[in-house]
Design a protein around this motif. Structure first.
Motif, PDB file in Angstrom:
ATOM      1  N   LEU A   2      -2.816  -8.065   1.090  1.00  0.00           N
ATOM      2  CA  LEU A   2      -3.212  -7.946   2.499  1.00  0.00           C
ATOM      3  C   LEU A   2      -4.049  -9.143   2.923  1.00  0.00           C
ATOM      4  CD1 LEU A   2      -4.186  -4.207   3.056  1.00  0.00           C
ATOM      5  CD2 LEU A   2      -2.369  -5.470   4.166  1.00  0.00           C
TER       6      LEU A   2
ATOM      7  N   PHE B 133      -8.781  -0.566   6.820  1.00  0.00           N
ATOM      8  CA  PHE B 133      -7.930   0.434   7.465  1.00  0.00           C
ATOM      9  C   PHE B 133      -6.473   0.376   7.010  1.00  0.00           C
ATOM     10  CE2 PHE B 133     -11.564   0.652  10.281  1.00  0.00           C
ATOM     11  CZ  PHE B 133     -11.652   2.023  10.463  1.00  0.00           C
ATOM     12  N   TYR B 134      -6.035  -0.782   6.506  1.00  0.00           N
ATOM     13  CA  TYR B 134      -4.646  -0.887   6.044  1.00  0.00           C
ATOM     14  C   TYR B 134      -4.527  -0.767   4.529  1.00  0.00           C
ATOM     15  CZ  TYR B 134      -2.448  -1.916  10.475  1.00  0.00           C
ATOM     16  OH  TYR B 134      -1.937  -1.805  11.744  1.00  0.00           O
ATOM     17  N   GLY B 135      -5.625  -0.976   3.807  1.00  0.00           N
ATOM     18  CA  GLY B 135      -5.524  -0.956   2.352  1.00  0.00           C
ATOM     19  C   GLY B 135      -6.335   0.155   1.728  1.00  0.00           C
TER      20      GLY B 135
ATOM     21  N   GLN C 289       0.622   4.440   0.028  1.00  0.00           N
ATOM     22  CA  GLN C 289       0.432   5.640   0.849  1.00  0.00           C
ATOM     23  C   GLN C 289       0.730   5.400   2.319  1.00  0.00           C
ATOM     24  OE1 GLN C 289      -1.514   4.559  -1.489  1.00  0.00           O
ATOM     25  NE2 GLN C 289      -1.935   6.233  -2.903  1.00  0.00           N
TER      26      GLN C 289
ATOM     27  N   GLN D 166      -9.745  -5.007   8.655  1.00  0.00           N
ATOM     28  CA  GLN D 166      -8.310  -4.691   8.624  1.00  0.00           C
ATOM     29  C   GLN D 166      -7.897  -4.240   7.225  1.00  0.00           C
ATOM     30  OE1 GLN D 166      -6.901  -8.399  10.251  1.00  0.00           O
ATOM     31  NE2 GLN D 166      -6.331  -7.450  12.189  1.00  0.00           N
TER      32      GLN D 166
ATOM     33  N   VAL E  45       0.875  -1.179   0.000  1.00  0.00           N
ATOM     34  CA  VAL E  45       0.000   0.000   0.000  1.00  0.00           C
ATOM     35  C   VAL E  45       0.911   1.227   0.000  1.00  0.00           C
ATOM     36  CG1 VAL E  45      -1.825   1.202   1.218  1.00  0.00           C
ATOM     37  CG2 VAL E  45      -1.749  -1.285   1.232  1.00  0.00           C
TER      38      VAL E  45
ATOM     39  N   PRO F 166      -6.079   4.141   3.544  1.00  0.00           N
ATOM     40  CA  PRO F 166      -4.835   4.876   3.265  1.00  0.00           C
ATOM     41  C   PRO F 166      -4.689   5.211   1.783  1.00  0.00           C
ATOM     42  CG  PRO F 166      -4.373   2.919   4.574  1.00  0.00           C
ATOM     43  CD  PRO F 166      -5.818   2.850   4.205  1.00  0.00           C
ATOM     44  N   SER F 167      -5.179   4.316   0.907  1.00  0.00           N
ATOM     45  CA  SER F 167      -5.013   4.563  -0.529  1.00  0.00           C
ATOM     46  C   SER F 167      -5.845   5.743  -1.000  1.00  0.00           C
ATOM     47  CB  SER F 167      -5.411   3.322  -1.332  1.00  0.00           C
ATOM     48  OG  SER F 167      -4.650   2.225  -0.938  1.00  0.00           O
TER      49      SER F 167
END
Lengths: 250, 262
Positions: free
Chosen positions: B170, B182-184, A95, B179, A93, B187-188
């Motif tokens: 992920l 919030f992690y993939g 970012q 998850q 990812v 943020p993107s």
């Protein structure tokens, strides 16, 4: 004896529409083997890896992981403990800061609130820093991942695998988009880590040179069938030539 | 085949241009276009542009009503953002477990968002004024609902456009759907979400000014009062304040975007 066989592939077949991708392929993988899948484009390397990663289902045959059929690993948290995947560099990812991409390897063990909290205050930071040190990027922990070069990103993916600690690592063309020096670097690191952690690696590669240099066993596929399956040092140049030879024009 | 299609498209363009030219003949240029007595006031209004009323009373009134307009817009936007995050994430379908539940979830929550933004904020304002009376809540809800609908729709689309590979990776590490969110996904899309929200905030300030025509107070209300009194110089003072507000928010949004790129 059977607990030594981490992976058994029995007669698996897979067709796409009319095209045969894999036809009744079988082989057995022992724990700790470093296997390179080679063969011309369209030979079925990626299909095989996707079957092992349960992204695809076989039309027939079965895959047995550590004594149990792969279908019994439906829970992805349990599967992640057995099988980890590394692909080309688009896997992270971009970012997120590097450290969070590394810590993502722990998500299988973390509950939701711990993983959410970790985005603000990184949890298990020491372990993550150690993993980053092993891949040679200790000073990049808080950089944005997309700012790293291709080779560095692939190292971050390796650090994530170090956190995940799967028993089997599937690598789909892990160095396809890297220059020769970076590719050498990544494969060296991948195989070294796997040896240290007693992990099994199955990597598809387009370069026979790398396959012979870093892996102990070469499995060659051609038109969805096993072409040869030999220890790396027993593979001859003639066999390789046959493998990559184009069909003769009639 | 392709060249034939291109050729057809050019014929259509030419046809539409000719149609437009022909339609110009239908206009009555002598009387239809402008109210004959409207030219005088129009000239007055534009002349007042250069002489806004800068007396202390009007300035204080302008500052007060700017503050009110900004407060409505900010409160409405904050509520809209919360609505959009919740409904937008649900409408993207990334939290659904199976294919069928995903289709169902996407369809129903996108429907909710569609309903929210199908009705213009002015209409919502009328409805809320009719039910709550002239209270600030009417203005805030009237802004929050359609803006929540617009933001939520865009958020859902952004989440659906996130590249697949990192998410698959992920999942392979054993991440659950939340998850992965919030992690993939988040943020993107975080940066585009922030800049789009800032742009919408700017729109909300303008909307909030317009909404005060309903009688809720704020810049629009003052503009209306001054127009009714034919005090064009005051009108322009308020308009300049509105422009300043929009420029300030634009500057803030630029600052945020620059910080995000680091």
């Amino acid at each position: 004896m059977s607990n030594q066989n981490i992976l058994e592939i029995n007669q698996i077949s897979k067709n796409y529409e009319r095209k045969i991708a894999l036809s009744s392929l079988s082989f057995i993988v022992e724990k700790g083997e470093l296997i390179a899948l080679i063969g011309p484009s369209g030979a079925g390397k990626t299909t095989l890896l996707n079957l092992l990663a349960t992204i695809l289902q076989p039309d027939s045959g079965e895959v047995i992981v550590d004594g149990k059929p792969i279908t019994q690993y439906a829970d992805q948290k349990k599967r992640a403990k057995k099988i980890g995947i590394i692909r080309q560099q688009f896997d992270l990812v971009g970012q997120l800061a590097v450290i969070h991409n590394v810590l993502a390897g722990r998500l299988a063990d973390w509950g939701f609130f711990k993983s959410l909290f970790s985005l603000f205050i990184p949890q298990e930071k020491q372990v993550a820093m150690k993993a980053l040190e092993r891949v040679g990027l200790p000073d990049k922990a808080y950089e944005r991942t997309s700012n790293l070069s291709g080779g560095e990103q692939q190292r971050v993916a390796l650090a994530r695998l170090l956190m995940q600690k799967p028993e089997i690592i599937l690598a789909d063309e892990p160095v396809a988009s890297l220059d020769p020096a970076r590719a050498d670097d990544i494969l060296d690191m991948l195989t070294k880590i796997a040896k240290e952690e007693h992990q099994t690696v199955i990597a598809s590669l387009h370069s026979v040179e790398y396959a012979r240099k870093y892996f102990t066993r070469l499995i060659a596929l051609k038109n969805g069938e096993l072409f040869f399956d030999l220890p790396a040092e027993h593979v001859t140049d003639e066999q390789l030539q046959d493998l990559y030879q184009l069909k003769e024009l009639k | 085949m392709l060249s034939f299609d291109l050729h057809k498209r050019k014929v259509l363009t030419l046809f539409l241009l000719l149609l437009f030219a022909w339609s110009l003949f239908g206009v009555n240029w002598q009387e239809g276009v402008m109210h004959s007595s409207g030219i005088g006031p129009a000239a007055e209004i534009f002349a007042a542009m250069f002489t806004p009323d800068l007396s202390l009373d009007i300035l204080i009134l302008a500052i007060e009503s700017s503050w009110l307009t900004l407060a409505y817009a900010t409160a409405g936007m904050s509520l809209a953002l919360i609505l959009a995050l919740i409904i937008g994430i649900l409408a993207s379908g990334v939290l659904a477990s199976g294919k069928r539940s995903r289709t169902y979830m996407k369809g129903s929550f996108r429907g909710v968002l569609g309903f929210m933004r199908a009705i213009h904020e002015l209409v919502w304002a009328w409805l809320f004024v009719a039910s709550f009376g002239l209270s600030p809540y009417a203005a805030i809800f009237a802004l929050a609902i359609p803006y929540g609908g617009i933001l939520g729709r865009i958020f859902a689309d952004m989440i659906n456009d996130v590249p697949e590979e990192p998410i698959l990776a992920l999942k392979a590490t054993g991440a659950s759907r939340l998850q992965c969110l919030f992690y993939g996904y988040l943020p993107s899309v975080k940066n585009s979400m922030i800049s789009y929200t800032m742009y919408r905030y700017e729109c909300a300030v303008r909307s909030s000014a317009i909404m005060s025509f309903v009688g809720l107070g704020g810049l629009g209300y003052q503009i209306q009062l001054s127009l009714n009194d034919l005090h064009y110089d005051e009108v322009w003072t308020f308009i300049y304040f509105l422009i300043i507000l929009v420029i300030l928010i634009d500057g803030w949004s630029n600052m945020l975007r620059k910080r995000m790129q680091l």
